[in-house]
Design a protein around this motif. Structure first.
Motif, mmCIF file in Angstrom:
data_model
loop_
_atom_site.group_PDB
_atom_site.id
_atom_site.type_symbol
_atom_site.label_atom_id
_atom_site.label_comp_id
_atom_site.label_asym_id
_atom_site.label_seq_id
_atom_site.Cartn_x
_atom_site.Cartn_y
_atom_site.Cartn_z
ATOM 1 N N LEU A 148 0.831 -1.202 0.000
ATOM 2 C CA LEU A 148 0.000 0.000 0.000
ATOM 3 C C LEU A 148 0.869 1.258 0.000
ATOM 4 O O LEU A 148 0.559 2.239 -0.687
ATOM 5 N N GLU A 149 1.957 1.207 0.744
ATOM 6 C CA GLU A 149 2.868 2.361 0.789
ATOM 7 C C GLU A 149 3.510 2.605 -0.576
ATOM 8 O O GLU A 149 3.715 3.760 -0.978
ATOM 9 N N LYS A 150 3.810 1.527 -1.306
ATOM 10 C CA LYS A 150 4.381 1.678 -2.653
ATOM 11 C C LYS A 150 3.432 2.458 -3.562
ATOM 12 O O LYS A 150 3.852 3.350 -4.306
ATOM 13 N N ILE A 151 2.158 2.106 -3.486
ATOM 14 C CA ILE A 151 1.165 2.807 -4.321
ATOM 15 C C ILE A 151 1.047 4.254 -3.886
ATOM 16 O O ILE A 151 0.969 5.173 -4.713
ATOM 17 N N ASN A 152 1.041 4.470 -2.570
ATOM 18 C CA ASN A 152 0.945 5.828 -2.035
ATOM 19 C C ASN A 152 2.114 6.686 -2.521
ATOM 20 O O ASN A 152 1.926 7.823 -2.979
ATOM 21 N N THR A 153 3.308 6.145 -2.446
ATOM 22 C CA THR A 153 4.508 6.877 -2.878
ATOM 23 C C THR A 153 4.465 7.157 -4.375
ATOM 24 O O THR A 153 4.794 8.268 -4.836
#
Length: 261
Positions: A148-153
């Motif tokens: 999820l953090e990858k998508i957010n970044t």
């Protein structure tokens, strides 16, 4: 070449009584009442794509037929073995990618397909991590949070409204339903929420909630939970979920909203 299955014509006619060969018919998973839309992210994906096409195309016409997956009618079993299934004249498709390609080639006013390998790659593992977690294949929530953090970044760095730019693509129609399942089911069943600090991801989800097409095609929270619920759930809890007034989580946290406004 799209598969043309003439031998299925009689079964199709018995299921589709309007006799309109120009209309697109979408078969999706039924909810627990056997009539409402159920919670299948892949059915939601295609339903959303059809609604977006319908917004753009003047002559686009489709209907949605819900199918009880545990006890499908005989006529449907003769047409297809899986959901979602799309029928258009003598064309029968039940592969998500084939359906998107067919819609783009048949209704050309708005192309859903967009080649963006970076956008595709960054979200390719998030749903798998979620399913592993919710099915007890792994008990490490950090693996899901990392995806999820990858998508957010990615979204923060790109600065675009959608994954591939500022227009909705088929990738958004695929990812939004999966994120909705993660949002609702992970929170209810695992007490794991999408972190508020992933503000770009929340903003992206918020862009889905702004679209009538997403809202119209989105299953209730209860249907999403029932789709993933474990067998050891008490009969009382299961019954309560089926009896509650349908609820829809279609908002973003106040902190995120304030950050972007």
């Amino acid at each position: 070449m799209w598969p043309i299955m003439q031998n299925k014509a009689s079964s199709r006619r018995s299921l589709l009584t309007d006799g309109d060969d120009q209309k697109v018919h979408l078969f999706i998973k039924a909810g627990r009442d056997g009539r409402s839309k159920g919670a299948c992210p892949f059915c939601h994906d295609v339903f959303l794509k059809l609604l977006i096409k319908c917004e753009i195309e003047n002559d686009f016409n489709f209907d949605v037929i819900t199918i009880n997956r545990k006890n499908p009618p005989k006529e449907f079993k003769e047409i297809s073995k899986k959901l979602p299934t799309l029928v258009h004249g003598d064309i029968f498709l039940n592969d998500i990618d084939d359906i998107e390609d067919y819609l783009d080639s048949s209704f050309t006013n708005y192309k859903l397909s967009r080649q963006d390998s970076e956008a595709f790659k960054v979200q390719s593992n998030v749903f798998t991590r979620f399913t592993y977690l919710i099915k007890d294949v792994t008990n490490n929530p950090q693996l899901l949070l990392d995806e999820l953090e990858k998508i957010n970044t990615f979204l923060r760095q790109r600065g675009t409204k959608y994954m591939c730019g500022n227009e909705i693509t088929g990738l958004d129609c695929s990812l939004w339903p999966k994120l909705q399942h993660i949002r609702v089911a992970a929170d209810y069943l695992l007490h794991l929420s999408i972190p508020v600090e992933y503000s770009s991801l929340w903003r992206y989800l918020g862009s889905a909630y702004e679209h009538e097409a997403f809202v119209k095609s989105c299953p209730s929270d209860q249907e999403i939970v029932l789709h993933w619920i474990r067998h050891e759930t008490s009969p009382k809890e299961y019954l309560q979920l089926t009896k509650e007034e349908p609820k829809y989580s279609l908002d973003v946290p106040i902190a995120v909203y304030k950050h972007f406004h």
